[in-house]
Design a protein around this motif. Structure first.
Motif, short mmCIF file in Angstrom:
data_model
loop_
_atom_site.label_atom_id
_atom_site.label_comp_id
_atom_site.label_asym_id
_atom_site.label_seq_id
_atom_site.Cartn_x
_atom_site.Cartn_y
_atom_site.Cartn_z
N PRO A 94 36.07 16.38 75.89
CA PRO A 94 37.50 16.25 75.81
C PRO A 94 38.15 17.00 74.61
N LEU A 95 39.42 17.28 74.89
CA LEU A 95 40.13 17.83 73.95
C LEU A 95 40.78 17.08 72.79
N LEU A 96 40.88 15.86 72.95
CA LEU A 96 41.21 14.86 71.91
C LEU A 96 40.31 13.62 72.20
N THR A 97 39.63 13.19 70.94
CA THR A 97 38.50 12.08 71.10
C THR A 97 38.88 11.04 69.67
N LEU A 98 39.31 10.11 70.16
CA LEU A 98 39.43 8.98 69.05
C LEU A 98 38.43 8.13 68.73
N VAL A 99 37.72 8.06 67.65
CA VAL A 99 36.51 7.15 67.51
C VAL A 99 37.39 5.84 66.76
N PRO A 100 37.13 4.92 67.55
CA PRO A 100 37.74 3.51 66.61
C PRO A 100 36.91 3.23 65.52
N GLU A 101 37.64 2.50 64.66
CA GLU A 101 37.26 2.22 63.28
C GLU A 101 35.71 1.32 63.43
N GLY A 102 34.80 1.71 62.77
CA GLY A 102 33.46 0.92 62.75
C GLY A 102 32.60 1.20 64.07
N ARG A 103 33.02 2.21 64.74
CA ARG A 103 32.14 2.61 66.01
C ARG A 103 31.44 3.92 65.89
N LEU A 104 31.05 4.33 64.74
CA LEU A 104 30.41 5.58 64.46
C LEU A 104 29.02 5.79 65.33
N ARG A 105 28.33 4.61 65.02
CA ARG A 105 27.13 4.88 65.91
C ARG A 105 27.02 5.01 67.35
N LEU A 106 28.02 4.19 67.85
CA LEU A 106 28.04 4.51 69.24
C LEU A 106 28.63 5.83 69.60
N ALA A 107 29.62 6.17 68.86
CA ALA A 107 30.16 7.77 69.24
C ALA A 107 29.12 8.74 68.90
N LEU A 108 28.14 8.63 67.83
CA LEU A 108 27.57 9.70 67.61
C LEU A 108 25.91 9.72 68.38
N GLY A 109 25.86 8.44 68.89
CA GLY A 109 24.37 8.28 69.62
C GLY A 109 24.17 9.27 70.63
N ALA A 110 25.16 9.61 71.46
CA ALA A 110 24.90 10.41 72.52
C ALA A 110 24.89 12.03 72.09
N LEU A 111 25.33 12.39 71.13
CA LEU A 111 25.36 13.88 70.73
C LEU A 111 24.10 14.33 70.48
N PRO A 112 23.84 15.58 70.38
CA PRO A 112 22.42 16.37 70.09
C PRO A 112 22.33 16.41 68.70
N VAL A 113 21.15 16.35 68.14
CA VAL A 113 20.90 16.25 66.84
C VAL A 113 21.52 17.53 65.81
N ALA A 114 21.83 18.53 66.67
CA ALA A 114 22.55 19.87 66.22
C ALA A 114 23.73 19.48 65.40
N ALA A 115 24.39 18.41 66.10
CA ALA A 115 26.03 18.12 65.71
C ALA A 115 25.73 17.51 64.28
N LEU A 116 24.59 17.26 63.66
CA LEU A 116 24.61 16.90 62.19
C LEU A 116 24.78 17.93 61.24
N GLY A 117 24.65 19.06 61.68
CA GLY A 117 24.93 20.42 60.85
C GLY A 117 23.61 20.67 60.25
N LEU A 118 22.51 20.44 60.94
CA LEU A 118 21.17 20.57 60.59
C LEU A 118 20.77 22.28 60.65
N SER A 119 19.84 22.58 59.92
CA SER A 119 19.37 24.02 59.99
C SER A 119 18.67 24.01 61.23
N PRO A 120 18.65 25.36 61.92
CA PRO A 120 17.88 25.58 62.94
C PRO A 120 16.54 25.22 63.03
N ALA A 121 15.99 25.44 62.11
CA ALA A 121 14.52 25.01 62.00
C ALA A 121 14.15 23.48 62.01
N THR A 122 14.97 22.67 61.38
CA THR A 122 14.83 21.33 61.50
C THR A 122 15.24 20.71 62.91
N VAL A 123 16.07 21.46 63.50
CA VAL A 123 16.35 20.83 64.97
C VAL A 123 15.23 21.42 65.92
#
Length: 537
Positions: free
Chosen positions: A183-212
């Motif tokens: 989506p072009l605009l995503t609003l993550v409600p307050e206190g809902r970070l775990r739910l919003a992040l859960g479906a994302l790939p681990v690369a979204a955490l900004g990890l190094s390619p070796a760790t991913v």
């Protein structure tokens, strides 16, 4: 109030800004639908540094040799990458985003600086700012954030940028959602970070390619899978960086952001209830505004090198006077004396209803502890202020200043330069500590050393008598020599033809004092000659 962050992600930033020139016209390196790449040269091979989305869809990847990319897409648009220009344009966009919040940070971990290929990102701390976009009847946070996000997207589209936005409680969470959600605009409600992040790939955490890659080998591909794992085994196998990234994404650990705060101009203004026109009223208002300006300069350990007073007349005309200083100055009286010299040319007309004092150029001016009982600093500032007053009254070309030069030869140790206010004076580092022979040098030298006929009792003795400009002088007292060798290390100088000089301070029977030198040493087989270089007062 919980803090809220907006992340602005522009996938094709390096291509979007190149489609526009300073006037906003399209100067595209490629049409939107045409594949385009930016290239850089690595070890003699030109490789792809960034790709737009059209090129990515056709299989062009960052790091591929340009020859291979052209073999895949013959009509590929190619432009040489310029990271410095990308950085400059992104900082301009960051300054533009300060219309939404004064707290804007450039994501330096994102491309085009990290080799991710043409994308860029900005983090905006919008805490306490979204109410400015409240619409009639809307009072909840989500509606206000949605209004701000839509306004930002629409404005960016008008500028030629295609962007995605996300708002969350933590900056890293907003970054992950914006970069890895459709989506072009995503609003993550307050206190809902775990739910919003859960479906994302681990690369979204900004990890190094070796760790991913290591996480992928054991089947950990989504952030939700990491959240379910015990922390200690994850840290021991993949490093503590993974745990820290998780904590930052969940808002449990602070994330350092390099906020670009707007610079507040050094300005002080005063508005009058009734227009003023009398000279004494103008001077009183000028003292008041300059005093306020100097108090702020003192708080921020700064000094003005050029100031301006602007007078706003009731008929819309704006008058101004300005002055420069040779030192970083924050004394209101000093600045007033420089500016008031120009008040005679002010025409207040039907009156002036506002006055503005502003610093045009400044410098650091930290406090200096003066020695007890010493007047050296005060005397030095007094001389500098006198030069500024003369330059502001007579013109900058009417006053000159002596600047030091790194040389121990008297005729080279200083040079004359324009005493233009606002220019820094150089430090006289070549002035040695006070010594009897140094302190006794004449203040003013001859334009050029003048030859004299001198007689000495012995070749290395001071002169006993000399003849200068047709007059004979008998030496009663003499001191010296002070020996100066040619500066043979200077390139392009005529020092190779110079000889060693022995300087003598001599006094004749009438008390007249001269500075003579002998050019050449007899013990070296040279034929010495004598010159007069200065006269003591």
């Amino acid at each position: 109030m919980a803090r809220r962050f907006l992340y602005l992600y522009i996938p094709d930033f390096s291509f979007d800004w190149r489609r526009r020139d300073a006037a906003g016209n399209t100067v595209a390196v490629a049409d939107d639908a045409r594949p385009a790449v930016l290239t850089r040269r690595l070890v003699g091979t030109e490789t792809v540094a960034a790709v737009n989305q059209a090129a990515a869809l056709q299989g062009i990847a960052v790091g591929r040799p340009l020859a291979d990319a052209r073999a895949m897409i013959p009509d590929l648009s190619v432009t040489e990458a310029d990271p410095a220009a990308d950085r400059k344009q992104l900082e301009r966009l960051a300054a533009w985003c300060q219309r939404y919040t004064p707290m804007v940070a450039v994501d330096s971990t994102a491309a085009p600086f990290a080799g991710d290929g043409g994308s860029a990102g900005l983090t905006l701390d919008i805490t306490g700012c979204v109410h400015l976009f409240r619409r009639q009847g809307a009072a909840d946070l989500a509606t206000e954030e949605q209004a701000l996000g839509r306004d930002c997207l629409a404005a960016l589209n008008r500028l030629g940028f295609s962007a995605r936005l996300a708002v969350a409680d933590a900056p890293l969470a907003a970054r992950a959602v914006a970069r890895f959600s459709a989506p072009l605009l995503t609003l993550v409600p307050e206190g809902r970070l775990r739910l919003a992040l859960g479906a994302l790939p681990v690369a979204a955490l900004g990890l190094s390619p070796a760790t991913v890659e290591a996480l992928d080998r054991v089947g950990l591909r989504r952030i939700a899978q990491l959240l379910d794992q015990p922390r200690a085994p994850l840290a021991s196998r993949f490093g503590v960086g993974l745990i820290e990234a998780l904590d930052r994404a969940l808002g449990e650990r602070a994330t350092a952001l390099d906020m670009k705060l707007p610079e507040e101009p050094f300005q002080e203004r005063i508005a009058f209830a009734e227009p003023i026109a009398l000279r004494e009223d103008l001077e009183g208002a000028a003292r008041q505004t300059l005093g306020a300006l100097c108090r702020r300069l003192e708080r921020e350990q700064a000094g003005a090198r050029r100031v301006r007073l602007r007078f706003f007349r009731v008929d819309g005309e704006v008058l101004q006077v300005s002055a420069g200083t040779s030192r970083a100055c924050r004394e209101a009286d000093t600045l007033f004396r420089l500016l008031v010299q120009h008040f005679d040319k002010l025409d207040p007309g039907f009156g002036i209803d506002m006055m503005l004092a502003e610093m045009l150029e400044g410098d650091r001016a930290e406090g200096v502890q003066a020695a007890l009982g010493s007047t050296e600093m005060r005397d030095r500032d007094a001389v500098t202020d006198l030069g500024d007053r003369l330059a502001n009254r007579l013109g900058v070309d009417a006053v000159h200043r002596l600047q030091p030069v790194e040389s121990h030869l008297p005729e080279r140790a200083e040079k004359r330069s324009a005493g233009r206010p606002g220019r820094k004076a150089l430090t006289w580092t070549n002035v040695r500590p006070p010594a009897p022979e140094r302190a006794a040098r004449p203040v003013r030298l001859m334009r050029r050393p003048e030859p004299v006929e001198a007689t000495a009792l012995l070749p290395d003795h001071p002169p006993a008598r000399f003849r200068w400009r047709g007059a004979d002088y008998r030496v009663a007292h003499a001191a010296g020599p002070e020996r100066l060798a040619p500066e043979w290390w200077r390139d392009g100088s005529d020092d190779a033809s110079m000889s060693t000089r022995d300087y003598f301070r001599v006094e004749d029977g009438d008390g007249r004092r001269f500075w003579l030198y002998r050019d050449g040493l007899a013990e070296r087989g040279e034929a010495p000659s004598w010159f007069l270089h200065g006269i003591f007062s």
